[in-house]
Design a protein around this motif. Structure first.
Motif, mmCIF file in Angstrom:
data_model
loop_
_atom_site.group_PDB
_atom_site.id
_atom_site.type_symbol
_atom_site.label_atom_id
_atom_site.label_comp_id
_atom_site.label_asym_id
_atom_site.label_seq_id
_atom_site.Cartn_x
_atom_site.Cartn_y
_atom_site.Cartn_z
ATOM 1 N N UNK A 45 0.837 -1.205 0.000
ATOM 2 C CA UNK A 45 0.000 0.000 0.000
ATOM 3 C C UNK A 45 0.866 1.248 0.000
ATOM 4 N N UNK A 46 0.496 2.217 -0.799
ATOM 5 C CA UNK A 46 1.195 3.496 -0.840
ATOM 6 C C UNK A 46 0.970 4.256 0.459
ATOM 7 N N UNK A 47 2.034 4.927 0.925
ATOM 8 C CA UNK A 47 1.942 5.750 2.125
ATOM 9 C C UNK A 47 2.201 7.228 1.805
ATOM 10 N N UNK A 48 3.358 7.525 1.217
ATOM 11 C CA UNK A 48 3.720 8.914 0.957
ATOM 12 C C UNK A 48 4.811 8.968 -0.107
ATOM 13 N N UNK A 49 4.874 10.114 -0.781
ATOM 14 C CA UNK A 49 5.886 10.317 -1.815
ATOM 15 C C UNK A 49 6.371 11.762 -1.751
ATOM 16 N N UNK A 50 7.645 11.983 -2.097
ATOM 17 C CA UNK A 50 8.223 13.316 -2.081
ATOM 18 C C UNK A 50 9.033 13.506 -3.352
ATOM 19 N N UNK A 51 8.901 14.674 -3.956
ATOM 20 C CA UNK A 51 9.604 14.948 -5.203
ATOM 21 C C UNK A 51 11.092 15.142 -4.970
ATOM 22 N N UNK A 52 11.844 15.154 -6.054
ATOM 23 C CA UNK A 52 13.298 15.229 -5.946
ATOM 24 C C UNK A 52 13.753 16.484 -5.212
ATOM 25 N N UNK A 53 13.033 17.585 -5.395
ATOM 26 C CA UNK A 53 13.441 18.851 -4.757
ATOM 27 C C UNK A 53 12.638 19.144 -3.495
ATOM 28 N N UNK A 55 9.681 19.853 -3.100
ATOM 29 C CA UNK A 55 8.656 20.892 -3.229
ATOM 30 C C UNK A 55 7.253 20.305 -3.296
ATOM 31 N N UNK A 56 7.163 19.026 -3.607
ATOM 32 C CA UNK A 56 5.850 18.376 -3.694
ATOM 33 C C UNK A 56 5.832 17.114 -2.854
ATOM 34 N N UNK A 57 4.747 16.929 -2.132
ATOM 35 C CA UNK A 57 4.528 15.703 -1.366
ATOM 36 C C UNK A 57 3.111 15.214 -1.613
ATOM 37 N N UNK A 58 2.917 13.938 -1.380
ATOM 38 C CA UNK A 58 1.602 13.342 -1.600
ATOM 39 C C UNK A 58 1.427 12.221 -0.594
ATOM 40 N N UNK A 59 0.232 12.134 -0.011
ATOM 41 C CA UNK A 59 -0.021 11.163 1.045
ATOM 42 C C UNK A 59 -1.268 10.341 0.743
ATOM 43 N N UNK A 60 -1.251 9.119 1.216
ATOM 44 C CA UNK A 60 -2.470 8.330 1.207
ATOM 45 C C UNK A 60 -3.466 8.968 2.163
ATOM 46 N N UNK A 102 7.913 12.213 -11.477
ATOM 47 C CA UNK A 102 7.502 12.907 -10.275
ATOM 48 C C UNK A 102 6.857 11.999 -9.253
ATOM 49 N N UNK A 103 6.198 12.624 -8.270
ATOM 50 C CA UNK A 103 5.592 11.851 -7.189
ATOM 51 C C UNK A 103 4.541 10.903 -7.748
ATOM 52 N N UNK A 104 4.431 9.769 -7.122
ATOM 53 C CA UNK A 104 3.542 8.720 -7.606
ATOM 54 C C UNK A 104 3.113 7.843 -6.443
ATOM 55 N N UNK A 105 1.894 7.318 -6.555
ATOM 56 C CA UNK A 105 1.396 6.370 -5.560
ATOM 57 C C UNK A 105 1.355 4.944 -6.124
ATOM 58 N N UNK A 106 2.009 4.726 -7.244
ATOM 59 C CA UNK A 106 2.009 3.429 -7.911
ATOM 60 C C UNK A 106 3.331 2.718 -7.634
ATOM 61 N N UNK A 107 3.267 1.565 -7.013
ATOM 62 C CA UNK A 107 4.475 0.843 -6.635
ATOM 63 C C UNK A 107 5.340 0.501 -7.846
ATOM 64 N N UNK A 108 4.706 0.201 -8.961
ATOM 65 C CA UNK A 108 5.454 -0.200 -10.156
ATOM 66 C C UNK A 108 6.283 0.939 -10.742
#
Length: 123
Positions: A45-53, A55-60, A102-108
């Motif tokens: 299950x996706x939890x969180x992702x952060x961009x290279x810089x 500046x962007x984050x994404x959460x379940x 960029x940020x993604x919630x896809x494990x693949x």
């Protein structure tokens, strides 16, 4: 590419843990990084992702407002701060890094994975 996740453990409901993902053989500074988890008997299950810089984050939705993902480029580390933990957060937590994008919630979408660290939240 080697990633090592650490910081897991046993905590009571409402407690906090801080997970770290250390990159041994490369830098995180140019890549999107994420955290995923897998509870017993369930899929990843996706939890969180952060961009290279950073500046962007994404959460379940299940962790939004309780977990925070951040980067410490000087230490080549990605952090997952977990607060207000619940029994349903119990899982093995994995950090992962993309090769591009960029940020993604896809494990693949993530090519490189750490070995996982176990988080157990007691009720």
């Amino acid at each position: 590419v080697q990633l090592q996740a650490s910081g897991g453990g046993l905590v009571s409901t409402g407690g906090s843990l801080r997970l770290s993902c250390l990159a041994y053989t490369h830098t995180f500074s140019s890549y999107t990084t994420g955290w995923f988890r897998q509870a017993p008997g369930k899929g990843r299950e996706f939890v969180a992702s952060i961009s290279w810089n950073a500046e962007a984050t994404y959460y379940a939705d299940s962790v939004k407002g309780r977990f925070t993902i951040s980067k410490d480029n000087a230490k080549n580390t990605v952090i997952l701060q977990m607060n207000s933990l619940k029994p349903e957060d119990t899982a093995v937590y994995y950090c992962a890094r993309r090769s591009y994008g960029g940020i993604s919630d896809v494990a693949e979408d993530y090519r490189y994975w750490g070995q996982g660290t176990l988080v157990t939240v007691s009720s």
